[in-house]
Design a protein around this motif. Sequence first.
Motif, mmCIF file in Angstrom:
data_model
loop_
_atom_site.group_PDB
_atom_site.id
_atom_site.type_symbol
_atom_site.label_atom_id
_atom_site.label_comp_id
_atom_site.label_asym_id
_atom_site.label_seq_id
_atom_site.Cartn_x
_atom_site.Cartn_y
_atom_site.Cartn_z
ATOM 1 N N TYR A 43 9.537 -5.495 -5.781
ATOM 2 C CA TYR A 43 9.864 -4.309 -6.570
ATOM 3 C C TYR A 43 9.044 -4.271 -7.858
ATOM 4 O O TYR A 43 8.622 -3.206 -8.296
ATOM 5 C CB TYR A 43 11.346 -4.275 -6.933
ATOM 6 C CG TYR A 43 12.282 -4.043 -5.771
ATOM 7 C CD1 TYR A 43 11.836 -3.631 -4.527
ATOM 8 C CD2 TYR A 43 13.640 -4.249 -5.913
ATOM 9 C CE1 TYR A 43 12.705 -3.423 -3.470
ATOM 10 C CE2 TYR A 43 14.518 -4.042 -4.858
ATOM 11 C CZ TYR A 43 14.044 -3.643 -3.649
ATOM 12 O OH TYR A 43 14.909 -3.441 -2.609
ATOM 13 N N HIS A 47 5.585 -2.812 -5.019
ATOM 14 C CA HIS A 47 6.015 -1.420 -4.919
ATOM 15 C C HIS A 47 5.279 -0.540 -5.917
ATOM 16 O O HIS A 47 4.921 0.594 -5.594
ATOM 17 C CB HIS A 47 7.524 -1.310 -5.120
ATOM 18 C CG HIS A 47 7.990 0.106 -5.173
ATOM 19 N ND1 HIS A 47 7.932 0.937 -4.089
ATOM 20 C CD2 HIS A 47 8.492 0.856 -6.195
ATOM 21 C CE1 HIS A 47 8.384 2.136 -4.424
ATOM 22 N NE2 HIS A 47 8.725 2.105 -5.691
ATOM 23 N N ARG A 48 5.057 -1.026 -7.096
ATOM 24 C CA ARG A 48 4.355 -0.228 -8.109
ATOM 25 C C ARG A 48 2.947 0.107 -7.649
ATOM 26 O O ARG A 48 2.473 1.226 -7.843
ATOM 27 C CB ARG A 48 4.320 -0.973 -9.439
ATOM 28 C CG ARG A 48 5.659 -1.010 -10.109
ATOM 29 C CD ARG A 48 5.595 -1.687 -11.438
ATOM 30 N NE ARG A 48 6.934 -1.703 -12.035
ATOM 31 C CZ ARG A 48 7.218 -2.326 -13.145
ATOM 32 N NH1 ARG A 48 6.291 -2.982 -13.799
ATOM 33 N NH2 ARG A 48 8.438 -2.289 -13.620
ATOM 34 N N LYS A 51 3.233 2.711 -4.828
ATOM 35 C CA LYS A 51 3.609 4.018 -5.380
ATOM 36 C C LYS A 51 2.409 4.681 -6.053
ATOM 37 O O LYS A 51 2.164 5.874 -5.858
ATOM 38 C CB LYS A 51 4.766 3.845 -6.368
ATOM 39 C CG LYS A 51 5.298 5.150 -6.918
ATOM 40 C CD LYS A 51 6.604 4.977 -7.658
ATOM 41 C CE LYS A 51 6.405 4.290 -8.974
ATOM 42 N NZ LYS A 51 7.606 4.295 -9.824
ATOM 43 N N SER A 81 10.245 3.701 1.895
ATOM 44 C CA SER A 81 11.649 3.353 2.045
ATOM 45 C C SER A 81 11.821 2.117 2.931
ATOM 46 O O SER A 81 12.637 1.239 2.632
ATOM 47 C CB SER A 81 12.408 4.536 2.623
ATOM 48 O OG SER A 81 13.774 4.268 2.674
ATOM 49 N N LEU A 84 10.725 -0.874 0.910
ATOM 50 C CA LEU A 84 11.712 -1.200 -0.116
ATOM 51 C C LEU A 84 12.918 -1.899 0.494
ATOM 52 O O LEU A 84 13.503 -2.789 -0.113
ATOM 53 C CB LEU A 84 12.171 0.075 -0.843
ATOM 54 C CG LEU A 84 11.216 0.652 -1.872
ATOM 55 C CD1 LEU A 84 11.704 2.024 -2.318
ATOM 56 C CD2 LEU A 84 11.070 -0.264 -3.059
ATOM 57 N N THR A 159 18.434 -0.433 -6.365
ATOM 58 C CA THR A 159 17.058 -0.323 -6.852
ATOM 59 C C THR A 159 16.167 0.324 -5.800
ATOM 60 O O THR A 159 15.343 1.180 -6.120
ATOM 61 C CB THR A 159 16.522 -1.713 -7.246
ATOM 62 O OG1 THR A 159 17.377 -2.270 -8.246
ATOM 63 C CG2 THR A 159 15.112 -1.625 -7.790
ATOM 64 N N ARG A 162 16.984 4.024 -5.737
ATOM 65 C CA ARG A 162 16.488 4.681 -6.949
ATOM 66 C C ARG A 162 14.974 4.854 -6.905
ATOM 67 O O ARG A 162 14.454 5.924 -7.234
ATOM 68 C CB ARG A 162 16.904 3.880 -8.185
ATOM 69 C CG ARG A 162 16.495 4.530 -9.494
ATOM 70 C CD ARG A 162 16.949 3.749 -10.704
ATOM 71 N NE ARG A 162 16.327 2.435 -10.738
ATOM 72 C CZ ARG A 162 16.983 1.286 -10.709
ATOM 73 N NH1 ARG A 162 18.288 1.277 -10.648
ATOM 74 N NH2 ARG A 162 16.341 0.144 -10.759
ATOM 75 N N GLU A 163 14.257 3.825 -6.461
ATOM 76 C CA GLU A 163 12.794 3.910 -6.388
ATOM 77 C C GLU A 163 12.348 4.943 -5.358
ATOM 78 O O GLU A 163 11.383 5.669 -5.580
ATOM 79 C CB GLU A 163 12.191 2.542 -6.073
ATOM 80 C CG GLU A 163 12.279 1.555 -7.215
ATOM 81 C CD GLU A 163 11.505 1.991 -8.443
ATOM 82 O OE1 GLU A 163 10.381 2.542 -8.304
ATOM 83 O OE2 GLU A 163 12.016 1.811 -9.561
ATOM 84 N N ARG A 164 13.055 5.029 -4.239
ATOM 85 C CA ARG A 164 12.718 6.026 -3.218
ATOM 86 C C ARG A 164 12.929 7.428 -3.774
ATOM 87 O O ARG A 164 12.084 8.313 -3.615
ATOM 88 C CB ARG A 164 13.558 5.822 -1.966
ATOM 89 C CG ARG A 164 13.224 6.834 -0.857
ATOM 90 C CD ARG A 164 14.120 6.678 0.348
ATOM 91 N NE ARG A 164 15.539 6.743 0.067
ATOM 92 C CZ ARG A 164 16.236 7.871 -0.080
ATOM 93 N NH1 ARG A 164 15.644 9.032 0.021
ATOM 94 N NH2 ARG A 164 17.524 7.830 -0.321
ATOM 95 N N LYS A 166 12.935 8.356 -6.914
ATOM 96 C CA LYS A 166 11.944 8.621 -7.960
ATOM 97 C C LYS A 166 10.607 9.035 -7.343
ATOM 98 O O LYS A 166 9.961 9.953 -7.841
ATOM 99 C CB LYS A 166 11.764 7.377 -8.845
ATOM 100 C CG LYS A 166 12.879 7.207 -9.847
ATOM 101 C CD LYS A 166 12.909 5.885 -10.560
ATOM 102 C CE LYS A 166 11.678 5.419 -11.228
ATOM 103 N NZ LYS A 166 11.872 4.151 -11.973
ATOM 104 N N LEU A 167 10.227 8.379 -6.251
ATOM 105 C CA LEU A 167 8.980 8.752 -5.585
ATOM 106 C C LEU A 167 9.095 10.150 -4.979
ATOM 107 O O LEU A 167 8.168 10.957 -5.100
ATOM 108 C CB LEU A 167 8.611 7.732 -4.504
ATOM 109 C CG LEU A 167 7.323 8.041 -3.739
ATOM 110 C CD1 LEU A 167 6.118 7.997 -4.674
ATOM 111 C CD2 LEU A 167 7.140 7.082 -2.588
#
Length: 176
Positions: A43, A47-48, A51, A81, A84, A159, A162-164, A166-167
């Motif tokens: 993460y 992931h960054r 993304k 997804s 993640l 998390t 949330r990251e999914r 946000k993307l």
Amino acid sequence: MLFLAEFINAIRDFIETGGVVLLVIGILIFVMWLMILERIFYYLKGHRQLKKQILQQWLARADRRSWNAEQIRQAWISRVSLKLGGNLAIIQALVALCPLLGLMGTVTGMIEVFDVMAITGTGSARSMASGVSKATIPTMAGMVGALSGVMAATWLKRTARRERLKLEDRLLMDHN
């Protein structure tokens, strides 16, 4: 160096007190936390990068409004997804195994208590003490492992979600 030797002896004594099941629980908790740490590092780093790469590819597209563009966007979000989610199902299975192994330790410890009672009679509390500790320590270790794993797995799931989201929001903002 003396501290390390004392630490190893203390761990060995603790495992002997709890029996073989405690060793299995310890290995299970160690593997579970390795997988949790792997997810955390993904993460924070992997992931960054993914993304950023997807956002660059999306912004480089001339067509972002057509049905085909929407399908490509959905496919990218699905891939992110899946990445993640990684090992979350395995982590949750390991969390569920912790208390079950603790229960198994309880049963094996109580069997030892009953064996001692059958041989020496019910009057020898000292001889039953090791069996009682073998019954309670694995239960405690299984519950501690499960509680820590539940907290970590819940955080990881939140998390990932949330990251999914946000993307998705970011790709929708740049939909123009």
